[in-house]
Design a protein around this motif. Structure first.
Motif, short mmCIF file in Angstrom:
data_model
loop_
_atom_site.label_atom_id
_atom_site.label_comp_id
_atom_site.label_asym_id
_atom_site.label_seq_id
_atom_site.Cartn_x
_atom_site.Cartn_y
_atom_site.Cartn_z
N GLY A 202 20.79 7.36 4.28
CA GLY A 202 21.42 8.51 4.46
C GLY A 202 20.59 9.88 4.44
O GLY A 202 20.76 10.84 5.09
N GLN A 203 19.62 9.87 3.66
CA GLN A 203 18.88 11.01 3.30
C GLN A 203 17.60 10.52 2.51
O GLN A 203 17.53 9.51 2.00
CB GLN A 203 19.50 12.23 2.41
CG GLN A 203 20.11 11.64 1.19
CD GLN A 203 20.88 12.54 0.26
OE1 GLN A 203 21.20 13.60 1.08
NE2 GLN A 203 21.37 12.37 -0.80
N PHE A 204 16.55 11.48 2.31
CA PHE A 204 15.45 11.39 1.64
C PHE A 204 15.48 11.83 0.08
O PHE A 204 14.88 11.29 -0.87
CB PHE A 204 14.17 11.86 2.25
CG PHE A 204 13.29 11.36 3.25
CD1 PHE A 204 12.46 10.08 3.07
CD2 PHE A 204 13.77 11.46 4.54
CE1 PHE A 204 12.12 9.62 4.08
CE2 PHE A 204 13.17 10.70 5.73
CZ PHE A 204 12.28 9.65 5.14
N ASN B 256 13.60 7.67 -5.19
CA ASN B 256 12.36 7.21 -5.60
C ASN B 256 11.24 6.41 -4.84
O ASN B 256 11.64 5.46 -4.59
CB ASN B 256 12.55 6.55 -7.13
CG ASN B 256 13.40 7.35 -8.02
OD1 ASN B 256 13.07 8.52 -8.21
ND2 ASN B 256 14.39 6.82 -8.66
N ILE B 257 10.40 7.20 -4.55
CA ILE B 257 9.36 6.45 -3.65
C ILE B 257 7.96 6.34 -4.12
O ILE B 257 7.46 7.11 -4.96
CB ILE B 257 9.31 7.44 -2.46
CG1 ILE B 257 10.55 7.47 -1.71
CG2 ILE B 257 8.24 7.29 -1.36
CD1 ILE B 257 10.64 8.54 -0.51
N LEU B 258 7.19 5.18 -4.02
CA LEU B 258 5.78 4.82 -4.40
C LEU B 258 5.08 4.49 -3.23
O LEU B 258 5.43 3.53 -2.38
CB LEU B 258 5.94 3.70 -5.07
CG LEU B 258 4.50 3.03 -5.69
CD1 LEU B 258 3.98 4.05 -6.94
CD2 LEU B 258 4.71 1.68 -6.45
N GLU B 259 3.86 5.20 -3.03
CA GLU B 259 2.92 5.08 -2.11
C GLU B 259 1.77 4.37 -2.93
O GLU B 259 1.18 4.88 -3.72
CB GLU B 259 2.41 6.30 -1.50
CG GLU B 259 1.19 5.94 -0.35
CD GLU B 259 1.21 6.97 0.91
OE1 GLU B 259 0.54 6.91 1.76
OE2 GLU B 259 1.67 8.18 0.61
N ILE B 260 1.47 3.20 -2.21
CA ILE B 260 0.41 2.38 -3.21
C ILE B 260 -0.91 2.53 -2.26
O ILE B 260 -0.94 2.36 -1.12
CB ILE B 260 0.77 1.00 -3.09
CG1 ILE B 260 2.22 0.67 -3.60
CG2 ILE B 260 -0.11 -0.16 -3.90
CD1 ILE B 260 2.87 -0.82 -3.68
N GLY B 261 -2.08 2.71 -3.01
CA GLY B 261 -3.38 3.15 -2.38
C GLY B 261 -3.30 4.44 -1.62
O GLY B 261 -3.47 4.22 -0.68
N GLY B 262 -2.85 5.28 -1.95
CA GLY B 262 -2.33 6.43 -1.46
C GLY B 262 -3.24 7.24 -0.49
O GLY B 262 -2.81 7.98 0.41
N MET C 39 7.64 13.00 2.48
CA MET C 39 8.91 12.62 2.00
C MET C 39 9.21 13.53 0.91
O MET C 39 10.28 13.59 0.52
CB MET C 39 8.68 11.08 1.29
CG MET C 39 8.67 10.21 2.60
SD MET C 39 8.87 8.26 2.20
CE MET C 39 8.62 7.67 3.67
N ALA C 40 8.14 13.86 0.00
CA ALA C 40 8.35 15.05 -0.96
C ALA C 40 8.87 16.27 -0.51
O ALA C 40 9.69 16.99 -0.92
CB ALA C 40 7.02 15.18 -1.84
N LYS C 41 8.48 16.69 0.79
CA LYS C 41 9.02 17.95 1.40
C LYS C 41 10.39 17.70 1.82
O LYS C 41 11.05 18.73 1.71
CB LYS C 41 8.13 18.08 2.82
CG LYS C 41 6.85 18.87 2.59
CD LYS C 41 6.29 18.73 3.97
CE LYS C 41 5.05 19.69 4.03
NZ LYS C 41 5.57 21.29 4.16
N ASN D 90 11.63 11.89 -4.83
CA ASN D 90 10.53 11.93 -6.08
C ASN D 90 9.44 11.16 -5.78
O ASN D 90 9.85 9.72 -5.64
CB ASN D 90 11.44 11.39 -7.03
CG ASN D 90 12.82 12.18 -7.45
OD1 ASN D 90 12.77 13.71 -7.45
ND2 ASN D 90 13.93 11.53 -7.59
N VAL D 91 8.34 11.56 -5.48
CA VAL D 91 7.26 10.69 -5.14
C VAL D 91 6.15 10.29 -6.20
O VAL D 91 5.78 11.19 -6.93
CB VAL D 91 6.27 11.40 -3.89
CG1 VAL D 91 5.41 10.84 -3.60
CG2 VAL D 91 7.39 11.48 -2.69
N SER D 92 5.66 9.19 -6.26
CA SER D 92 4.77 8.65 -6.90
C SER D 92 3.57 8.05 -6.23
O SER D 92 3.89 7.53 -5.04
CB SER D 92 5.10 7.54 -8.07
OG SER D 92 6.11 8.07 -9.03
N ILE D 93 2.39 8.29 -6.48
CA ILE D 93 1.15 7.63 -5.74
C ILE D 93 0.42 6.69 -6.59
O ILE D 93 -0.01 7.08 -7.62
CB ILE D 93 0.09 8.84 -5.23
CG1 ILE D 93 1.21 9.42 -4.25
CG2 ILE D 93 -1.10 7.87 -4.72
CD1 ILE D 93 0.39 10.71 -3.34
#
Length: 257
Positions: free
Chosen positions: A47-49, A53-59, A68-70, A74-77
């Motif tokens: 429905g929305q960003f 909670n989002i994880l980018e692996i090998g960022g 996605m943070a924009k 909530n972003v983690s790398i």
């Protein structure tokens, strides 16, 4: 080809410090058909960003994480290269965005990161593994997901001719700089999904027509001569029926039941 180690990627990032190109990459990705498809799937599913909670692996740079943070996520790398994380941190600071940086080995993911994220993703990571590690890195994406989460795994496509020609020439000319890289096929992904008992998955692609830039002789010459060139698009890409089979990047999309 050089073995993939933290030292290799530290050295790569050291030679490619944050510059305008990194900021341009974020603007460019927003225009790609790949991002449009990822955005549509995410909106359809969640429905929305905002609040995810989002994880980018090998960022790497962290381009997609930044997008996605924009949009309020909530972003983690996660990366095992300290310098890669520093480069991501600089990008997020330049964009005025928050990011949680995790230095860890994706193949030995700490239990505290398992079943924690709504979305996991990687862009240009899984192809740097060989043997049984190719399945383990896919499994890491799934393990880090909550129930109902979605993963996007973008890799070079074994059946994209322009990329395969470029890679061959780059290695012969000794300007290949990203270590071991072994592209995937849809068939290999299907076998991995079967082995991991993943049934809810699909494939999307980026623009096949954009991949023709790999064999643009002017672009190749500039690369060999180390002349700055702009490979970014300036307007939204349109997709085609070729994308999910023959584009440079194929993206495996899995949903965790």
């Amino acid at each position: 080809m050089d073995k993939n180690t933290p030292e290799l990627w530290d050295n790569f990032c050291e030679k490619n410090e944050l510059r305008q190109d990194d900021l341009d990459a974020v603007k460019y990705e927003l225009l790609t058909i790949r991002w449009q498809r990822i955005e549509n799937i995410t909106i359809d599913h969640f429905g929305q960003f905002e609040g995810l909670n989002i994880l980018e692996i090998g960022g790497g740079i962290g381009t997609n994480a930044a997008l996605m943070a924009k949009m309020g996520a909530n972003v983690s790398i996660l990366d095992y290269s300290k310098k890669a994380l520093k480069r991501s941190e600089k990008l997020f600071n330049e964009l005025g965005l928050k990011v949680n940086l995790i230095q860890d080995d994706a193949l030995s993911l700490s239990s505290k990161y398992k079943s924690k994220f709504d979305i996991t993703m990687s862009f240009g990571l899984a192809e740097h593994f060989i043997g049984e590690e190719r399945q383990r890195i896919i499994e890491t994406h799934i393990k880090a997901l909550k129930q109902g989460g979605v993963t996007f795994i973008s890799v070079p496509n074994k059946y994209n001719p322009p990329y395969r020609i470029y890679k061959y020439l780059a290695q012969k000319a000794r300007f290949w700089s990203v270590g071991e890289e072994y592209p995937y096929s849809r068939g290999e992904f299907k076998e991995i999904c079967k082995s991991l008992k993943i049934k809810d998955y699909l494939f999307i692609g980026d623009s096949f027509y954009w991949s023709l830039n790999f064999i643009n002789p002017i672009q190749i010459l500039k690369k060999v001569l180390k002349i700055k060139y702009n490979y970014y698009c300036t307007k939204k890409q349109r997709g085609s029926f070729l994308d999910s089979h023959f584009s440079y990047a194929i993206i495996l999309v899995c949903k965790k039941k």
